[in-house]
Design a protein around this motif. Structure first.
Motif, mmCIF file in Angstrom:
data_model
loop_
_atom_site.group_PDB
_atom_site.id
_atom_site.type_symbol
_atom_site.label_atom_id
_atom_site.label_comp_id
_atom_site.label_asym_id
_atom_site.label_seq_id
_atom_site.Cartn_x
_atom_site.Cartn_y
_atom_site.Cartn_z
ATOM 1 N N LEU A 133 1.137 1.972 8.996
ATOM 2 C CA LEU A 133 1.679 0.636 9.726
ATOM 3 C C LEU A 133 1.467 -0.681 8.685
ATOM 4 C CD1 LEU A 133 -0.101 1.080 13.316
ATOM 5 C CD2 LEU A 133 2.290 1.835 12.343
ATOM 6 N N HIS A 134 1.755 -0.172 7.401
ATOM 7 C CA HIS A 134 1.625 -1.373 6.285
ATOM 8 C C HIS A 134 2.324 -0.696 5.049
ATOM 9 C CE1 HIS A 134 -0.785 -4.825 4.290
ATOM 10 N NE2 HIS A 134 0.359 -4.621 3.862
ATOM 11 N N THR A 135 3.745 -1.239 4.917
ATOM 12 C CA THR A 135 4.533 -0.859 3.780
ATOM 13 C C THR A 135 5.513 -1.808 3.527
ATOM 14 O OG1 THR A 135 6.499 0.252 5.216
ATOM 15 C CG2 THR A 135 4.372 1.541 4.761
ATOM 16 N N ALA B 54 -4.687 -9.029 8.103
ATOM 17 C CA ALA B 54 -4.319 -8.074 7.207
ATOM 18 C C ALA B 54 -5.535 -7.834 6.091
ATOM 19 C CB ALA B 54 -3.083 -8.137 6.394
ATOM 20 N N HIS B 55 -5.825 -6.524 5.553
ATOM 21 C CA HIS B 55 -6.771 -6.315 4.514
ATOM 22 C C HIS B 55 -7.880 -7.417 4.400
ATOM 23 C CE1 HIS B 55 -4.001 -8.869 2.321
ATOM 24 N NE2 HIS B 55 -3.161 -8.015 2.377
ATOM 25 N N PRO B 56 -8.678 -7.279 5.442
ATOM 26 C CA PRO B 56 -9.888 -8.396 5.275
ATOM 27 C C PRO B 56 -10.738 -8.248 4.032
ATOM 28 C CG PRO B 56 -9.709 -7.183 7.590
ATOM 29 C CD PRO B 56 -8.950 -6.455 6.592
ATOM 30 N N ILE C 258 6.045 -7.268 10.179
ATOM 31 C CA ILE C 258 6.253 -8.350 9.092
ATOM 32 C C ILE C 258 4.741 -8.580 8.598
ATOM 33 C CG2 ILE C 258 5.801 -10.488 10.784
ATOM 34 C CD1 ILE C 258 8.066 -11.577 9.028
ATOM 35 N N GLU C 259 4.531 -9.276 7.443
ATOM 36 C CA GLU C 259 3.493 -9.659 7.013
ATOM 37 C C GLU C 259 3.524 -11.095 6.213
ATOM 38 O OE1 GLU C 259 1.708 -7.393 3.580
ATOM 39 O OE2 GLU C 259 -0.565 -8.128 3.830
ATOM 40 N N LEU C 260 3.026 -11.837 7.075
ATOM 41 C CA LEU C 260 3.225 -13.427 6.849
ATOM 42 C C LEU C 260 2.044 -13.863 5.727
ATOM 43 C CD1 LEU C 260 3.789 -14.776 10.396
ATOM 44 C CD2 LEU C 260 5.531 -14.516 8.770
ATOM 45 N N ASP D 201 7.442 -6.017 5.691
ATOM 46 C CA ASP D 201 7.706 -7.065 4.276
ATOM 47 C C ASP D 201 7.127 -8.525 4.450
ATOM 48 O OD1 ASP D 201 8.972 -5.518 2.154
ATOM 49 O OD2 ASP D 201 10.634 -5.239 3.809
ATOM 50 N N HIS D 202 6.656 -8.923 3.017
ATOM 51 C CA HIS D 202 6.384 -10.227 3.103
ATOM 52 C C HIS D 202 7.256 -11.554 3.773
ATOM 53 C CE1 HIS D 202 2.744 -8.935 0.790
ATOM 54 N NE2 HIS D 202 3.480 -8.204 0.003
ATOM 55 N N ASP D 203 6.969 -12.062 4.832
ATOM 56 C CA ASP D 203 7.594 -13.156 5.111
ATOM 57 C C ASP D 203 9.238 -12.951 5.424
ATOM 58 O OD1 ASP D 203 5.227 -14.584 4.739
ATOM 59 O OD2 ASP D 203 5.707 -14.856 2.518
ATOM 60 N N VAL E 180 -4.151 -15.525 2.872
ATOM 61 C CA VAL E 180 -4.558 -14.951 4.263
ATOM 62 C C VAL E 180 -3.392 -14.343 4.593
ATOM 63 C CG1 VAL E 180 -5.577 -15.089 6.356
ATOM 64 C CG2 VAL E 180 -6.517 -16.497 4.246
ATOM 65 N N HIS E 181 -3.150 -12.682 4.641
ATOM 66 C CA HIS E 181 -2.186 -12.180 5.163
ATOM 67 C C HIS E 181 -2.213 -11.775 6.780
ATOM 68 C CE1 HIS E 181 -0.401 -11.217 0.827
ATOM 69 N NE2 HIS E 181 -0.494 -12.466 1.224
ATOM 70 N N LEU E 182 -1.307 -12.059 7.304
ATOM 71 C CA LEU E 182 -1.219 -11.514 8.660
ATOM 72 C C LEU E 182 -0.122 -10.724 9.088
ATOM 73 C CD1 LEU E 182 -2.563 -12.656 11.410
ATOM 74 C CD2 LEU E 182 -0.795 -14.327 11.664
ATOM 75 N N SER F 91 -1.270 1.939 4.263
ATOM 76 C CA SER F 91 -1.412 2.079 2.873
ATOM 77 C C SER F 91 -0.990 0.772 1.936
ATOM 78 C CB SER F 91 -0.343 3.272 2.277
ATOM 79 O OG SER F 91 1.073 2.623 2.510
ATOM 80 N N ASP F 92 -0.251 0.017 2.480
ATOM 81 C CA ASP F 92 0.211 -1.360 1.724
ATOM 82 C C ASP F 92 1.066 -0.709 0.632
ATOM 83 O OD1 ASP F 92 0.568 -3.872 1.320
ATOM 84 O OD2 ASP F 92 -1.606 -4.301 0.826
ATOM 85 N N PHE F 93 1.891 0.136 0.810
ATOM 86 C CA PHE F 93 2.640 0.963 -0.271
ATOM 87 C C PHE F 93 3.709 0.020 -0.622
ATOM 88 C CE2 PHE F 93 6.991 3.184 -0.572
ATOM 89 C CZ PHE F 93 6.878 3.986 -1.409
HETATM 90 FE FE FE Z 1 -1.119 -8.208 1.998
#
Ligand code: FE
Ligand code: AMP
Ligand code: FE
Ligand code: ZN
Length: 283
Positions: free
Chosen positions: A7-9, A192-194, A64-66, A39-41, A76-78, A249-251
Protein backbone atom coordinates in the motif's frame (compact mmCIF):
# COMPACT_ATOMS: atom_id res chain seq x y z
CA UNK A 1 -4.01 -17.07 3.85
CA UNK A 2 -5.34 -14.05 2.02
CA UNK A 3 -3.20 -12.46 -0.69
CA UNK A 4 -0.39 -10.04 0.12
CA UNK A 5 -0.71 -6.33 -0.59
CA UNK A 6 1.61 -3.32 -0.94
CA UNK A 7 0.00 0.00 0.00
CA UNK A 8 2.93 2.38 -0.52
CA UNK A 9 4.50 2.72 -3.98
CA UNK A 10 5.66 5.50 -6.31
CA UNK A 11 5.71 5.89 -10.10
CA UNK A 12 7.23 8.47 -12.42
CA UNK A 13 4.14 10.59 -11.83
CA UNK A 14 6.20 11.66 -8.79
CA UNK A 15 9.71 10.49 -7.94
CA UNK A 16 9.72 6.81 -8.94
CA UNK A 17 11.33 5.57 -12.14
CA UNK A 18 8.61 3.17 -13.38
CA UNK A 19 5.49 4.24 -15.24
CA UNK A 20 2.26 3.67 -13.28
CA UNK A 21 1.49 0.62 -15.46
CA UNK A 22 4.98 -0.76 -14.82
CA UNK A 23 4.46 -0.48 -11.05
CA UNK A 24 1.28 -2.56 -11.39
CA UNK A 25 3.04 -5.15 -13.54
CA UNK A 26 5.90 -5.32 -11.00
CA UNK A 27 3.30 -5.91 -8.25
CA UNK A 28 1.66 -8.68 -10.26
CA UNK A 29 5.05 -10.25 -11.03
CA UNK A 30 5.84 -10.21 -7.29
CA UNK A 31 2.63 -12.18 -6.69
CA UNK A 32 0.77 -9.36 -4.94
CA UNK A 33 -3.02 -9.52 -4.70
CA UNK A 34 -3.56 -5.81 -3.93
CA UNK A 35 -1.83 -2.51 -4.59
CA UNK A 36 -2.03 1.19 -3.91
CA UNK A 37 -0.01 3.75 -5.87
CA UNK A 38 0.81 6.62 -3.49
CA UNK A 39 2.67 9.22 -5.53
CA UNK A 40 3.82 12.39 -3.76
CA UNK A 41 1.30 15.24 -4.04
CA UNK A 42 -0.34 14.05 -7.26
CA UNK A 43 -3.10 11.84 -8.61
CA UNK A 44 -1.76 11.98 -12.18
CA UNK A 45 -0.70 8.32 -12.31
CA UNK A 46 -3.96 6.91 -10.95
CA UNK A 47 -6.05 6.39 -14.10
CA UNK A 48 -3.26 4.49 -15.87
CA UNK A 49 -2.47 2.32 -12.84
CA UNK A 50 -6.11 1.48 -12.13
CA UNK A 51 -6.68 0.37 -15.72
CA UNK A 52 -3.58 -1.80 -15.60
CA UNK A 53 -4.66 -3.28 -12.22
CA UNK A 54 -7.96 -4.36 -13.72
CA UNK A 55 -6.12 -5.99 -16.62
CA UNK A 56 -3.63 -7.68 -14.27
CA UNK A 57 -6.24 -8.88 -11.76
CA UNK A 58 -4.62 -6.93 -8.89
CA UNK A 59 -7.07 -5.37 -6.42
CA UNK A 60 -6.76 -1.61 -6.59
CA UNK A 61 -6.90 1.15 -3.99
CA UNK A 62 -6.44 4.79 -5.01
CA UNK A 63 -3.81 6.59 -2.94
CA UNK A 64 -1.62 9.65 -2.53
CA UNK A 65 1.25 10.71 -0.22
CA UNK A 66 0.96 14.35 0.82
CA UNK A 67 4.03 16.33 1.93
CA UNK A 68 3.15 18.28 5.06
CA UNK A 69 4.81 20.05 7.99
CA UNK A 70 4.09 19.74 11.69
CA UNK A 71 5.53 22.73 13.48
CA UNK A 72 9.28 22.61 12.92
CA UNK A 73 9.10 19.09 11.45
CA UNK A 74 9.33 19.78 7.73
CA UNK A 75 8.81 16.42 6.05
CA UNK A 76 5.81 14.75 7.60
CA UNK A 77 4.27 12.50 4.96
CA UNK A 78 0.60 11.66 5.07
CA UNK A 79 -0.83 8.79 3.04
CA UNK A 80 -4.38 9.22 1.81
CA UNK A 81 -6.34 6.13 0.76
CA UNK A 82 -9.56 5.84 -1.23
CA UNK A 83 -9.19 9.32 -2.67
CA UNK A 84 -11.00 10.05 -5.93
CA UNK A 85 -8.90 11.51 -8.75
CA UNK A 86 -11.92 13.15 -10.40
CA UNK A 87 -14.34 14.15 -7.64
CA UNK A 88 -11.95 15.30 -4.89
CA UNK A 89 -11.62 18.82 -6.24
CA UNK A 90 -10.28 20.38 -3.01
CA UNK A 91 -7.48 17.80 -2.98
CA UNK A 92 -6.78 18.33 -6.68
CA UNK A 93 -6.58 22.10 -6.11
CA UNK A 94 -4.09 21.57 -3.27
CA UNK A 95 -2.00 19.32 -5.54
CA UNK A 96 -2.02 21.88 -8.36
CA UNK A 97 -0.84 24.58 -5.98
CA UNK A 98 1.94 22.34 -4.65
CA UNK A 99 3.04 21.55 -8.20
CA UNK A 100 3.46 25.28 -8.91
CA UNK A 101 5.38 25.90 -5.71
CA UNK A 102 7.60 22.88 -6.47
CA UNK A 103 8.52 24.45 -9.80
CA UNK A 104 9.49 27.70 -8.08
CA UNK A 105 11.46 25.80 -5.50
CA UNK A 106 13.26 23.87 -8.28
CA UNK A 107 14.32 27.16 -9.85
CA UNK A 108 15.49 28.41 -6.44
CA UNK A 109 17.55 25.23 -5.94
CA UNK A 110 19.19 25.69 -9.37
CA UNK A 111 19.99 29.31 -8.53
CA UNK A 112 21.59 28.34 -5.20
CA UNK A 113 23.58 25.55 -6.85
CA UNK A 114 24.77 27.95 -9.58
CA UNK A 115 25.96 30.36 -6.89
CA UNK A 116 27.86 27.47 -5.29
CA UNK A 117 29.66 26.89 -8.61
CA UNK A 118 27.54 24.02 -9.91
CA UNK A 119 26.79 24.48 -13.60
CA UNK A 120 23.26 23.11 -13.81
CA UNK A 121 20.22 24.42 -15.66
CA UNK A 122 16.50 24.22 -14.99
CA UNK A 123 16.03 22.35 -18.30
CA UNK A 124 18.17 19.49 -17.00
CA UNK A 125 15.99 19.21 -13.88
CA UNK A 126 12.84 19.34 -15.99
CA UNK A 127 14.20 16.59 -18.23
CA UNK A 128 14.74 14.38 -15.16
CA UNK A 129 11.27 15.18 -13.77
CA UNK A 130 9.43 14.46 -17.02
CA UNK A 131 5.71 14.46 -16.18
CA UNK A 132 6.33 14.73 -12.44
CA UNK A 133 6.29 17.74 -10.13
CA UNK A 134 9.88 18.73 -9.39
CA UNK A 135 11.46 17.20 -6.30
CA UNK A 136 14.91 16.80 -4.84
CA UNK A 137 15.32 13.31 -6.36
CA UNK A 138 15.17 14.89 -9.84
CA UNK A 139 17.79 17.48 -8.88
CA UNK A 140 19.88 14.65 -7.40
CA UNK A 141 19.71 12.71 -10.68
CA UNK A 142 20.75 15.81 -12.65
CA UNK A 143 23.68 16.34 -10.25
CA UNK A 144 24.85 12.74 -10.80
CA UNK A 145 24.37 13.03 -14.58
CA UNK A 146 26.50 16.21 -14.57
CA UNK A 147 29.27 14.57 -12.55
CA UNK A 148 28.64 16.71 -9.43
CA UNK A 149 28.03 13.61 -7.27
CA UNK A 150 28.90 9.94 -7.66
CA UNK A 151 25.53 8.57 -6.55
CA UNK A 152 22.04 9.68 -5.58
CA UNK A 153 22.71 9.41 -1.81
CA UNK A 154 25.91 11.41 -2.28
CA UNK A 155 24.04 14.06 -4.27
CA UNK A 156 21.68 14.48 -1.30
CA UNK A 157 24.46 14.48 1.29
CA UNK A 158 26.67 16.98 -0.57
CA UNK A 159 24.07 19.33 -2.00
CA UNK A 160 20.44 18.76 -1.12
CA UNK A 161 19.95 18.26 2.61
CA UNK A 162 19.42 21.12 5.11
CA UNK A 163 22.69 23.02 5.60
CA UNK A 164 23.97 22.12 2.11
CA UNK A 165 24.27 24.66 -0.74
CA UNK A 166 21.35 23.44 -2.85
CA UNK A 167 18.77 22.95 -0.10
CA UNK A 168 15.53 24.90 -0.29
CA UNK A 169 12.60 24.03 1.99
CA UNK A 170 9.36 23.05 0.24
CA UNK A 171 6.19 24.94 1.12
CA UNK A 172 3.37 22.56 1.96
CA UNK A 173 0.28 21.91 4.03
CA UNK A 174 0.18 21.71 7.80
CA UNK A 175 -0.31 18.05 8.81
CA UNK A 176 -3.53 18.57 10.77
CA UNK A 177 -5.02 20.58 7.89
CA UNK A 178 -4.01 17.82 5.46
CA UNK A 179 -5.71 15.20 7.66
CA UNK A 180 -8.86 17.31 7.63
CA UNK A 181 -8.63 17.90 3.86
CA UNK A 182 -8.56 14.14 3.26
CA UNK A 183 -11.39 13.47 5.72
CA UNK A 184 -13.48 16.22 4.11
CA UNK A 185 -13.14 14.26 0.83
CA UNK A 186 -14.30 11.09 2.65
CA UNK A 187 -10.81 9.59 2.25
CA UNK A 188 -8.64 7.79 4.81
CA UNK A 189 -5.55 9.62 6.18
CA UNK A 190 -2.62 7.53 7.49
CA UNK A 191 0.62 8.83 9.03
CA UNK A 192 3.43 7.55 6.77
CA UNK A 193 6.72 6.01 7.97
CA UNK A 194 6.67 7.30 11.59
CA UNK A 195 10.23 6.18 12.30
CA UNK A 196 11.49 8.53 9.55
CA UNK A 197 10.33 11.43 11.74
CA UNK A 198 13.08 10.53 14.24
CA UNK A 199 10.95 11.48 17.25
CA UNK A 200 11.28 10.17 20.78
CA UNK A 201 8.46 7.68 21.58
CA UNK A 202 6.71 10.30 23.75
CA UNK A 203 6.95 12.89 20.96
CA UNK A 204 5.47 10.50 18.42
CA UNK A 205 2.70 9.59 20.86
CA UNK A 206 1.82 13.28 21.37
CA UNK A 207 1.81 13.91 17.63
CA UNK A 208 -0.37 10.87 16.86
CA UNK A 209 -2.78 11.83 19.66
CA UNK A 210 -3.12 15.34 18.19
CA UNK A 211 -3.55 14.04 14.64
CA UNK A 212 -6.15 11.51 15.80
CA UNK A 213 -8.15 14.47 17.13
CA UNK A 214 -7.99 15.95 13.60
CA UNK A 215 -9.37 12.69 12.18
CA UNK A 216 -6.31 10.51 11.46
CA UNK A 217 -7.44 6.95 10.64
CA UNK A 218 -4.21 4.97 10.43
CA UNK A 219 -0.49 4.68 11.11
CA UNK A 220 2.04 3.03 8.79
CA UNK A 221 3.39 0.49 11.25
CA UNK A 222 4.76 -1.88 8.59
CA UNK A 223 6.84 0.47 6.45
CA UNK A 224 9.73 -1.42 4.82
CA UNK A 225 12.51 0.55 6.51
CA UNK A 226 11.01 0.51 9.98
CA UNK A 227 12.83 -1.62 12.59
CA UNK A 228 11.17 -3.98 15.10
CA UNK A 229 11.01 -1.53 18.04
CA UNK A 230 9.44 1.13 15.79
CA UNK A 231 6.91 -1.38 14.46
CA UNK A 232 6.03 -2.36 18.03
CA UNK A 233 5.62 1.29 19.07
CA UNK A 234 3.35 1.96 16.09
CA UNK A 235 1.24 -1.08 17.00
CA UNK A 236 0.86 0.27 20.55
CA UNK A 237 -0.16 3.70 19.19
CA UNK A 238 -2.60 2.09 16.74
CA UNK A 239 -4.27 0.32 19.69
CA UNK A 240 -4.21 3.40 21.91
CA UNK A 241 -5.77 5.76 19.36
CA UNK A 242 -7.93 3.25 17.49
CA UNK A 243 -5.96 3.50 14.23
CA UNK A 244 -5.55 1.01 11.37
CA UNK A 245 -1.96 -0.33 11.17
CA UNK A 246 -0.97 -0.18 7.50
CA UNK A 247 2.25 -0.84 5.60
CA UNK A 248 4.09 -0.98 2.34
CA UNK A 249 7.43 -1.01 0.60
CA UNK A 250 7.81 2.66 -0.46
CA UNK A 251 8.96 1.31 -3.84
CA UNK A 252 10.54 4.05 -6.02
CA UNK A 253 11.93 1.96 -8.91
CA UNK A 254 15.64 2.71 -9.36
CA UNK A 255 15.56 5.79 -7.11
CA UNK A 256 15.60 3.65 -3.94
CA UNK A 257 16.61 0.05 -3.13
CA UNK A 258 13.14 -0.78 -1.69
CA UNK A 259 11.61 -3.78 -3.49
CA UNK A 260 7.94 -3.90 -4.30
CA UNK A 261 5.90 -6.07 -1.94
CA UNK A 262 8.57 -6.08 0.79
CA UNK A 263 7.54 -4.48 4.08
CA UNK A 264 7.97 -5.02 7.79
CA UNK A 265 5.38 -7.40 9.29
CA UNK A 266 4.73 -8.81 5.83
CA UNK A 267 2.25 -11.45 6.95
CA UNK A 268 -0.07 -8.77 8.34
CA UNK A 269 -0.33 -6.99 5.00
CA UNK A 270 -3.12 -8.88 3.32
CA UNK A 271 -6.38 -8.07 1.56
CA UNK A 272 -8.08 -7.70 4.96
CA UNK A 273 -6.14 -4.46 5.39
CA UNK A 274 -7.70 -3.10 2.21
CA UNK A 275 -11.13 -4.09 3.56
CA UNK A 276 -10.39 -2.19 6.80
CA UNK A 277 -9.31 0.95 4.97
CA UNK A 278 -12.34 0.86 2.67
CA UNK A 279 -14.60 0.47 5.71
CA UNK A 280 -13.19 3.77 7.06
CA UNK A 281 -14.31 5.72 3.97
CA UNK A 282 -17.08 8.20 4.77
CA UNK A 283 -18.10 9.43 1.30
FE1 FE B 1 7.32 9.35 2.23
P1 AMP C 1 11.25 16.67 -1.80
O1 AMP C 1 9.80 16.40 -1.50
O2 AMP C 1 11.44 17.31 -3.15
O3 AMP C 1 11.95 17.42 -0.69
O4 AMP C 1 11.98 15.26 -1.93
C1 AMP C 1 11.80 14.30 -0.92
C2 AMP C 1 12.10 12.92 -1.48
O5 AMP C 1 13.50 12.79 -1.68
C3 AMP C 1 11.73 11.82 -0.51
O6 AMP C 1 10.42 11.37 -0.70
C4 AMP C 1 12.71 10.74 -0.86
O7 AMP C 1 12.18 9.96 -1.93
C5 AMP C 1 13.93 11.48 -1.36
N1 AMP C 1 15.00 11.63 -0.36
C6 AMP C 1 15.00 12.43 0.72
N2 AMP C 1 16.19 12.36 1.38
C7 AMP C 1 16.96 11.49 0.69
C8 AMP C 1 18.30 10.99 0.85
N3 AMP C 1 19.09 11.38 1.86
N4 AMP C 1 18.75 10.10 -0.08
C9 AMP C 1 17.95 9.71 -1.10
N5 AMP C 1 16.69 10.14 -1.31
C10 AMP C 1 16.19 11.02 -0.43
FE1 FE D 1 9.70 9.74 -2.68
ZN1 ZN E 1 6.64 7.23 -0.23
Amino acid sequence: MKGRVDLHTHSNASDGTCTPAEVVRAAAAAGLAGLSLTDHDTLDGIAEARAESEAAGVRWMTGIELSTHWGELSSVHLLGYCVDEVRDTALLAACAQLRGSRRERGAAMVEKLNRAGVDLRMQEIEAEAGRAAIGRPHVARALVAGGWAASLPEAFDLWLVPGRPGYVAQENLETGAAVELLRACGAVPVLAHPQALRLEPGGLDAMVRALAAHGLCGIEAYWSQQDAPAVALCEVLAQRYDLIATGGSDFHGENKPNRIGEAAGGLKLDLGLMDALEAAVTR
